[in-house]
Design a protein around this motif. Structure first.
Motif, PDB file in Angstrom:
ATOM      1  N   ASN A  17       0.738  -1.703   0.092  1.00  0.00           N
ATOM      2  CA  ASN A  17      -0.020   0.258   0.208  1.00  0.00           C
ATOM      3  C   ASN A  17       0.335   1.077   0.221  1.00  0.00           C
ATOM      4  N   ASN A  18       1.632   1.099   0.774  1.00  0.00           N
ATOM      5  CA  ASN A  18       3.026   2.393   0.174  1.00  0.00           C
ATOM      6  C   ASN A  18       3.309   2.902  -0.082  1.00  0.00           C
ATOM      7  N   CYS A  19       3.925   1.705  -1.127  1.00  0.00           N
ATOM      8  CA  CYS A  19       4.425   1.844  -2.699  1.00  0.00           C
ATOM      9  C   CYS A  19       3.357   2.691  -3.585  1.00  0.00           C
ATOM     10  N   GLU A  20       2.287   1.950  -3.852  1.00  0.00           N
ATOM     11  CA  GLU A  20       0.977   2.335  -4.372  1.00  0.00           C
ATOM     12  C   GLU A  20       1.059   3.806  -4.044  1.00  0.00           C
ATOM     13  N   ARG A  21       0.448   4.353  -2.903  1.00  0.00           N
ATOM     14  CA  ARG A  21       0.536   5.733  -2.442  1.00  0.00           C
ATOM     15  C   ARG A  21       1.195   6.166  -3.042  1.00  0.00           C
ATOM     16  N   ALA A  22       2.377   6.332  -2.847  1.00  0.00           N
ATOM     17  CA  ALA A  22       3.490   6.683  -3.234  1.00  0.00           C
ATOM     18  C   ALA A  22       3.729   6.494  -5.276  1.00  0.00           C
ATOM     19  N   MET A  23       2.907   6.128  -5.917  1.00  0.00           N
ATOM     20  CA  MET A  23       3.132   5.808  -7.332  1.00  0.00           C
ATOM     21  C   MET A  23       1.930   6.855  -7.479  1.00  0.00           C
ATOM     22  N   ARG A  24       0.681   7.109  -7.204  1.00  0.00           N
ATOM     23  CA  ARG A  24      -0.235   7.949  -7.656  1.00  0.00           C
ATOM     24  C   ARG A  24       0.493   9.149  -7.091  1.00  0.00           C
ATOM     25  N   ARG A  25       1.365   9.647  -6.652  1.00  0.00           N
ATOM     26  CA  ARG A  25       2.120  11.360  -6.615  1.00  0.00           C
ATOM     27  C   ARG A  25       2.383  11.646  -8.221  1.00  0.00           C
ATOM     28  N   ILE A  26       2.988  10.425  -8.770  1.00  0.00           N
ATOM     29  CA  ILE A  26       3.971  10.561 -10.489  1.00  0.00           C
ATOM     30  C   ILE A  26       2.865  10.902 -11.138  1.00  0.00           C
TER      31      ILE A  26
END
Length: 146
Positions: free
Chosen positions: A137-146
């Motif tokens: 989940n942390n990775c997916e949330r970080a990817m949303r910002r890109i």
């Protein structure tokens, strides 16, 4: 142990319906998984809810580890003792479901079971290494910002 029993409606207990005992009532305190199902069509929903409850207990373990600010080794040790039996139970249920009528790849539950079974190795990997999160989940949330 799996017990499949029949039960008459509650208002018929003790009458001429040939059932003197509330089977669901007496078996609930001594079983991990106890549900009263009145139609076969309810089985997939009850099964899915039980799996979700077990998964929630894995996340509860992660919450404890986070609150205690455990080291990676402490996480691995705690997961091995507490999370491994739950995860093994989940996969035991999934394996049994795959071999039963619950498993129909055409339906949502069957596809979910297939996906989970394919992820078995990855799920057990997080138990051994405290630095690996239970999910991404942390990775997916970080990817949303890109």
């Amino acid at each position: 142990m799996v017990c499949i029993t029949g039960q008459v409606f509650s208002h018929l207990l003790g009458s001429d319906a040939f059932q003197e005992t509330d089977i669901v009532g007496i078996s609930t305190p001594v079983t991990k998984w106890n549900h009263q199902i009145t139609k076969a069509s309810e089985i997939p929903e009850v099964f899915a809810k039980e799996i979700v409850k077990l998964i929630q207990s894995l996340y509860d373990i992660e919450k404890i580890l986070r609150l205690e600010q455990s080291s990676d080794q402490e996480k691995a040790d705690y997961r091995h003792e507490h999370a491994r039996p739950i995860l093994e139970h989940i996969y035991d249920l999934l394996d049994k479901a795959t071999a039963s009528a619950l498993y129909t790849p055409k339906f949502h539950l069957g596809r979910a079971i297939s996906y989970a079974v394919k992820q078995r190795a990855a799920m057990f990997e997080y138990l051994e290494h405290g630095f690996i999160d239970i999910d991404n989940n942390n990775c997916e949330r970080a990817m949303r910002r890109i």
